[in-house]
Design a protein around this motif. Structure first.
Motif, PDB file in Angstrom:
ATOM      1  N   UNK A  59       0.832  -1.194   0.000  1.00 38.18           N
ATOM      2  CA  UNK A  59       0.000   0.000   0.000  1.00 38.18           C
ATOM      3  C   UNK A  59       0.865   1.242   0.000  1.00 38.18           C
ATOM      4  N   UNK A  60       0.488   2.198  -0.826  1.00 35.20           N
ATOM      5  CA  UNK A  60       1.154   3.488  -0.800  1.00 35.20           C
ATOM      6  C   UNK A  60       0.504   4.331   0.285  1.00 35.20           C
ATOM      7  N   UNK A  61       1.284   5.161   0.904  1.00 25.94           N
ATOM      8  CA  UNK A  61       0.774   6.019   1.963  1.00 25.94           C
ATOM      9  C   UNK A  61       1.195   7.447   1.639  1.00 25.94           C
ATOM     10  N   UNK A  62       0.228   8.348   1.560  1.00 27.03           N
ATOM     11  CA  UNK A  62       0.534   9.752   1.313  1.00 27.03           C
ATOM     12  C   UNK A  62       0.861  10.415   2.637  1.00 27.03           C
ATOM     13  N   UNK A  63       2.151  10.527   2.898  1.00 24.96           N
ATOM     14  CA  UNK A  63       2.629  11.127   4.139  1.00 24.96           C
ATOM     15  C   UNK A  63       3.379  12.413   3.843  1.00 24.96           C
ATOM     16  N   UNK A  64       3.303  13.355   4.759  1.00 33.29           N
ATOM     17  CA  UNK A  64       4.116  14.560   4.631  1.00 33.29           C
ATOM     18  C   UNK A  64       5.557  14.200   4.991  1.00 33.29           C
ATOM     19  N   UNK A  65       6.474  15.100   4.701  1.00 30.74           N
ATOM     20  CA  UNK A  65       7.878  14.841   5.044  1.00 30.74           C
ATOM     21  C   UNK A  65       8.049  14.662   6.552  1.00 30.74           C
ATOM     22  N   UNK A  66       7.359  15.480   7.344  1.00 27.02           N
ATOM     23  CA  UNK A  66       7.475  15.358   8.800  1.00 27.02           C
ATOM     24  C   UNK A  66       6.888  14.045   9.300  1.00 27.02           C
ATOM     25  N   UNK A  67       5.787  13.587   8.708  1.00 27.84           N
ATOM     26  CA  UNK A  67       5.198  12.308   9.105  1.00 27.84           C
ATOM     27  C   UNK A  67       6.160  11.161   8.795  1.00 27.84           C
ATOM     28  N   UNK A  68       6.828  11.254   7.650  1.00 32.07           N
ATOM     29  CA  UNK A  68       7.827  10.237   7.292  1.00 32.07           C
ATOM     30  C   UNK A  68       8.983  10.244   8.301  1.00 32.07           C
ATOM     31  N   UNK A  69       9.477  11.431   8.603  1.00 32.57           N
ATOM     32  CA  UNK A  69      10.589  11.553   9.550  1.00 32.57           C
ATOM     33  C   UNK A  69      10.197  11.007  10.920  1.00 32.57           C
ATOM     34  N   UNK A 142      10.767   8.529  25.683  1.00 29.58           N
ATOM     35  CA  UNK A 142       9.859   9.631  26.015  1.00 29.58           C
ATOM     36  C   UNK A 142      10.574  10.862  26.562  1.00 29.58           C
ATOM     37  N   UNK A 143      11.414  10.689  27.552  1.00 34.54           N
ATOM     38  CA  UNK A 143      12.080  11.848  28.151  1.00 34.54           C
ATOM     39  C   UNK A 143      13.180  12.415  27.245  1.00 34.54           C
ATOM     40  N   UNK A 144      13.702  11.603  26.359  1.00 37.44           N
ATOM     41  CA  UNK A 144      14.763  12.048  25.449  1.00 37.44           C
ATOM     42  C   UNK A 144      14.264  12.326  24.033  1.00 37.44           C
ATOM     43  N   UNK A 145      12.991  12.094  23.767  1.00 33.78           N
ATOM     44  CA  UNK A 145      12.446  12.163  22.408  1.00 33.78           C
ATOM     45  C   UNK A 145      12.793  13.478  21.705  1.00 33.78           C
ATOM     46  N   UNK A 146      12.525  14.587  22.358  1.00 36.24           N
ATOM     47  CA  UNK A 146      12.768  15.890  21.745  1.00 36.24           C
ATOM     48  C   UNK A 146      14.259  16.100  21.458  1.00 36.24           C
ATOM     49  N   UNK A 147      15.094  15.632  22.354  1.00 36.76           N
ATOM     50  CA  UNK A 147      16.540  15.806  22.195  1.00 36.76           C
ATOM     51  C   UNK A 147      17.082  14.983  21.034  1.00 36.76           C
ATOM     52  N   UNK A 148      16.660  13.716  20.930  1.00 37.27           N
ATOM     53  CA  UNK A 148      17.252  12.829  19.927  1.00 37.27           C
ATOM     54  C   UNK A 148      16.589  12.931  18.556  1.00 37.27           C
ATOM     55  N   UNK A 149      15.352  13.428  18.498  1.00 41.48           N
ATOM     56  CA  UNK A 149      14.671  13.495  17.197  1.00 41.48           C
ATOM     57  C   UNK A 149      14.530  14.902  16.656  1.00 41.48           C
ATOM     58  N   UNK A 150      14.553  15.906  17.552  1.00 43.09           N
ATOM     59  CA  UNK A 150      14.341  17.276  17.109  1.00 43.09           C
ATOM     60  C   UNK A 150      12.869  17.651  17.017  1.00 43.09           C
ATOM     61  N   UNK A 151      11.966  16.725  17.303  1.00 45.15           N
ATOM     62  CA  UNK A 151      10.530  16.990  17.288  1.00 45.15           C
ATOM     63  C   UNK A 151      10.057  17.362  18.688  1.00 45.15           C
ATOM     64  N   UNK A 152       9.373  18.476  18.820  1.00 50.28           N
ATOM     65  CA  UNK A 152       8.737  18.834  20.092  1.00 50.28           C
ATOM     66  C   UNK A 152       7.605  17.846  20.347  1.00 50.28           C
ATOM     67  N   UNK A 153       7.279  17.604  21.617  1.00 50.45           N
ATOM     68  CA  UNK A 153       6.242  16.645  21.976  1.00 50.45           C
ATOM     69  C   UNK A 153       4.891  16.976  21.341  1.00 50.45           C
ATOM     70  N   UNK A 154       4.494  18.238  21.393  1.00 48.57           N
ATOM     71  CA  UNK A 154       3.188  18.630  20.837  1.00 48.57           C
ATOM     72  C   UNK A 154       3.139  18.361  19.337  1.00 48.57           C
ATOM     73  N   UNK A 155       4.193  18.696  18.640  1.00 50.15           N
ATOM     74  CA  UNK A 155       4.249  18.461  17.183  1.00 50.15           C
ATOM     75  C   UNK A 155       4.281  16.962  16.907  1.00 50.15           C
ATOM     76  N   UNK A 156       5.012  16.208  17.700  1.00 45.91           N
ATOM     77  CA  UNK A 156       5.074  14.755  17.522  1.00 45.91           C
ATOM     78  C   UNK A 156       3.702  14.127  17.680  1.00 45.91           C
ATOM     79  N   UNK A 157       2.977  14.562  18.686  1.00 50.27           N
ATOM     80  CA  UNK A 157       1.642  14.015  18.923  1.00 50.27           C
ATOM     81  C   UNK A 157       0.702  14.363  17.768  1.00 50.27           C
ATOM     82  N   UNK A 158       0.797  15.575  17.286  1.00 50.92           N
ATOM     83  CA  UNK A 158      -0.017  15.995  16.134  1.00 50.92           C
ATOM     84  C   UNK A 158       0.289  15.121  14.912  1.00 50.92           C
TER      85      UNK A 158
END
Length: 192
Positions: A59-69, A142-158
């Motif tokens: 299946x193909x999935x139409x994802x944004x670049x951020x969703x892929x990352x 969880x506690x390191x997510x923002x540090x190691x990925x560069x995604x803020x928690x709120x943006x990650x959840x979205x």
């Protein structure tokens, strides 16, 4: 798979897997010339139990670049700050923690990055690995997510909610359906 009336049913996905208490007269549906019974609570999810003959393998999935990352990071972080072990990897659909980090997890991450179609199982494995690694303090990053990925928690959840919505449109993997059914049957046995 058993066939009837041009439809294929995954092994064990017909009424014989359910007890008589779980079935009611309202649970019969007509598919072509074939009558099939389903458990009471699956009226709106009936398509998840029936696989049409020509269901695509990938299946193909139409994802944004951020969703892929996000999905890629969700897979790759199991080799970093997330604490993984074989039984957890198995629950996510991988053979072992090694398979999650170095084999199938890497293959799935590469396919997502290359925007390639994948099997529904692979999409669900990527999503499940991301859900756990993002949110779990004990097992994930969880506690390191923002540090190691560069995604803020709120943006990650979205982003995670957007990906969940897209992946939920795919047929559920048979192993996941079997595990859910087995858990429901165990609960029903305990209540007796």
């Amino acid at each position: 798979m058993s066939r009837s009336g041009g439809l294929e049913y995954p092994a064990g996905r017909h009424h014989s897997r359910f007890s008589e208490e779980q079935l009611s007269p309202r649970t019969y549906y007509l598919f072509g010339q074939h009558k099939m019974s389903m458990p009471r609570r699956t009226h709106s999810n009936i398509a998840r139990y029936v696989i049409m003959k020509n269901m695509p393998d990938s299946f193909e999935m139409e994802l944004t670049n951020d969703e892929r990352k996000l999905l890629i990071q969700g897979l790759l972080q199991w080799g970093g700050p997330a604490y993984g072990f074989d039984s957890l990897a198995h629950l996510m659909g991988f053979e072992s923690h090694y398979d999650l980090v170095y084999v199938d997890g890497r293959r799935i991450a590469d396919a997502i990055e290359a925007d390639e179609p994948m099997a529904a199982d692979d999409w669900y494995r990527a999503l499940t690995a991301t859900e756990i690694v993002f949110s779990s303090y004990a097992l994930g990053a969880a506690s390191d997510w923002e540090i190691v990925t560069g995604f803020k928690d709120a943006r990650s959840l979205e982003l995670l909610r957007a990906v969940q919505h897209k992946v939920s449109k795919l047929p559920k993997p048979q192993a996941l359906l079997d595990a859910r059914l087995e858990a429901r049957m165990q609960i029903a046995r305990r209540r007796k």
